[in-house]
Design a protein around this motif. Structure first.
Motif, PDB file in Angstrom:
ATOM      1  N   LEU A 164       0.832  -1.205   0.000  1.00 23.44           N
ATOM      2  CA  LEU A 164       0.000   0.000   0.000  1.00 23.44           C
ATOM      3  C   LEU A 164       0.868   1.257   0.000  1.00 23.44           C
ATOM      4  CD1 LEU A 164      -2.806  -1.505   2.152  1.00 23.44           C
ATOM      5  CD2 LEU A 164      -3.019  -0.713  -0.210  1.00 23.44           C
TER       6      LEU A 164
ATOM      7  N   ARG B 151       0.752   2.256  -8.312  1.00 20.78           N
ATOM      8  CA  ARG B 151       0.452   0.831  -8.354  1.00 20.78           C
ATOM      9  C   ARG B 151      -0.929   0.593  -8.962  1.00 20.78           C
ATOM     10  NH1 ARG B 151      -1.479  -2.822  -3.250  1.00 20.78           N
ATOM     11  NH2 ARG B 151      -1.470  -4.805  -4.347  1.00 20.78           N
TER      12      ARG B 151
ATOM     13  N   TYR C  90      -6.556   0.867  -7.923  1.00 26.92           N
ATOM     14  CA  TYR C  90      -6.313   1.551  -6.652  1.00 26.92           C
ATOM     15  C   TYR C  90      -6.316   3.075  -6.746  1.00 26.92           C
ATOM     16  CZ  TYR C  90      -4.873  -3.232  -5.688  1.00 26.92           C
ATOM     17  OH  TYR C  90      -4.849  -4.602  -5.578  1.00 26.92           O
TER      18      TYR C  90
ATOM     19  N   ASN D  98      -6.604  -2.129   6.280  1.00 24.20           N
ATOM     20  CA  ASN D  98      -6.467  -2.580   4.897  1.00 24.20           C
ATOM     21  C   ASN D  98      -5.258  -3.511   4.906  1.00 24.20           C
ATOM     22  OD1 ASN D  98      -6.172  -3.136   2.232  1.00 24.20           O
ATOM     23  ND2 ASN D  98      -6.278  -0.997   1.533  1.00 24.20           N
TER      24      ASN D  98
ATOM     25  N   GLY E 257      -4.271  -5.545   2.686  1.00 25.58           N
ATOM     26  CA  GLY E 257      -3.693  -5.881   1.384  1.00 25.58           C
ATOM     27  C   GLY E 257      -3.813  -7.379   1.138  1.00 25.58           C
ATOM     28  N   ALA E 258      -2.782  -7.968   0.569  1.00 22.52           N
ATOM     29  CA  ALA E 258      -2.830  -9.387   0.194  1.00 22.52           C
ATOM     30  C   ALA E 258      -2.927 -10.315   1.407  1.00 22.52           C
ATOM     31  CB  ALA E 258      -1.597  -9.729  -0.637  1.00 22.52           C
TER      32      ALA E 258
ATOM     33  N   LEU F 185      -9.600  -0.638  -1.040  1.00 24.55           N
ATOM     34  CA  LEU F 185      -9.873   0.348  -2.083  1.00 24.55           C
ATOM     35  C   LEU F 185     -10.704  -0.277  -3.201  1.00 24.55           C
ATOM     36  CD1 LEU F 185      -6.215   1.478  -2.032  1.00 24.55           C
ATOM     37  CD2 LEU F 185      -8.068   3.122  -1.724  1.00 24.55           C
ATOM     38  N   SER F 186     -10.284  -1.462  -3.627  1.00 26.60           N
ATOM     39  CA  SER F 186     -10.952  -2.120  -4.750  1.00 26.60           C
ATOM     40  C   SER F 186     -12.048  -3.048  -4.237  1.00 26.60           C
ATOM     41  CB  SER F 186      -9.929  -2.905  -5.568  1.00 26.60           C
ATOM     42  OG  SER F 186      -9.372  -3.955  -4.785  1.00 26.60           O
TER      43      SER F 186
ATOM     44  N   ILE G  87     -13.008  -6.397  -3.757  1.00 26.76           N
ATOM     45  CA  ILE G  87     -12.337  -7.703  -3.776  1.00 26.76           C
ATOM     46  C   ILE G  87     -13.273  -8.817  -4.246  1.00 26.76           C
ATOM     47  CG2 ILE G  87     -10.608  -7.088  -2.033  1.00 26.76           C
ATOM     48  CD1 ILE G  87     -12.305  -8.649   0.039  1.00 26.76           C
TER      49      ILE G  87
ATOM     50  N   ARG H 115     -13.051  -9.211  -8.486  1.00 20.88           N
ATOM     51  CA  ARG H 115     -11.745  -9.352  -9.143  1.00 20.88           C
ATOM     52  C   ARG H 115     -11.400 -10.843  -9.258  1.00 20.88           C
ATOM     53  NH1 ARG H 115      -7.524  -5.501  -6.364  1.00 20.88           N
ATOM     54  NH2 ARG H 115      -6.329  -6.222  -8.180  1.00 20.88           N
TER      55      ARG H 115
ATOM     56  N   ARG I 284      -9.224 -13.380  -4.439  1.00 19.01           N
ATOM     57  CA  ARG I 284      -9.427 -12.193  -3.594  1.00 19.01           C
ATOM     58  C   ARG I 284     -10.785 -12.206  -2.885  1.00 19.01           C
ATOM     59  NH1 ARG I 284      -5.106  -8.766  -4.959  1.00 19.01           N
ATOM     60  NH2 ARG I 284      -4.499  -9.125  -7.111  1.00 19.01           N
TER      61      ARG I 284
HETATM   62  C1  DQA Z   1      -6.502  -4.326  -1.487  1.00 18.40           C
HETATM   63  C2  DQA Z   1      -7.076  -5.553  -2.204  1.00 18.40           C
HETATM   64  C3  DQA Z   1      -6.159  -6.750  -2.041  1.00 18.40           C
HETATM   65  O1  DQA Z   1      -6.692  -7.867  -2.737  1.00 18.40           O
HETATM   66  C4  DQA Z   1      -4.783  -6.440  -2.601  1.00 18.40           C
HETATM   67  O2  DQA Z   1      -3.918  -7.534  -2.379  1.00 18.40           O
HETATM   68  C5  DQA Z   1      -4.211  -5.184  -2.062  1.00 18.40           C
HETATM   69  C6  DQA Z   1      -5.086  -4.023  -1.935  1.00 18.40           C
HETATM   70  C7  DQA Z   1      -7.358  -3.070  -1.751  1.00 18.40           C
HETATM   71  O3  DQA Z   1      -7.205  -2.104  -1.001  1.00 18.40           O
HETATM   72  O4  DQA Z   1      -8.129  -3.039  -2.709  1.00 18.40           O
HETATM   73  O5  DQA Z   1      -3.023  -5.082  -1.790  1.00 18.40           O
HETATM   74  O6  DQA Z   1      -6.511  -4.574  -0.092  1.00 18.40           O
END
Ligand code: DQA
Length: 154
Positions: free
Chosen positions: A12, A18, A23, A73, A75-76, A100-101, A103, A106, A110
């Protein structure tokens, strides 16, 4: 009064350059600035951090108490980390999962969140607004708790 922590996981720090199609173009520093500005409006303080090291995140979470609100958040690690789930359920801080996205729209991997079941709720797919809406909720929770304890009103 408890505190609000916004903890960000891996990659992040790369926001802004990125995969902007997922994002957006804002950097994490931009989002942090807006989070602090809104926190000022709500009369709460926020501890905003990012790490690419899972153990560091686990250590930060271990310092929380049940009075705190965690906006995370991950992330992965969202999709992979049982340790993260255990850390969140272990400290009993109210947690809000954010992304942000979207999940759920996608790649299939995710869609699963290892932490969703130990969070009060999930906000995803709204871009940087996911942070701001979670902050609004966290501020409400803390202010309600403060009122119940007859502390300073926010
Ligand atoms: C994320 C979504 C995760 O799948 C991804 O690995 C990220 C960002 C998001 O903020 O959309 O690193 O958490």
């Amino acid at each position: 009064m408890g505190k609000i922590c916004v903890f960000n996981g891996p990659n992040l720090n790369l926001l802004g350059r990125r995969e902007p199609e997922h994002y957006g173009h804002r950097t994490l520093a931009d989002i942090e600035t807006e989070v602090h500005r809104l926190a000022g409006e709500y009369g709460v303080a926020v501890d905003f951090r990012q790490t690419n090291h899972e153990g560091v995140l686990l250590d930060w979470i271990a310092e929380l108490t049940e009075r705190d609100v965690l906006i995370i958040n991950a992330g992965a690690w969202t999709h992979t980390s049982v340790a993260l789930r255990d850390a969140i359920s272990g400290v009993k801080a109210l947690a809000v999962e954010i992304h942000l996205s979207n999940i759920h729209a996608r790649e299939a991997f995710r869609e699963h969140s290892a932490i969703a079941a130990v969070c009060a709720g999930q906000i995803c797919g709204l871009g940087e607004s996911s942070y701001y809406l979670a902050l609004r909720y966290a501020a409400e929770v803390l202010c309600r708790a403060a009122e119940n304890h007859e502390e300073r009103r926010c």
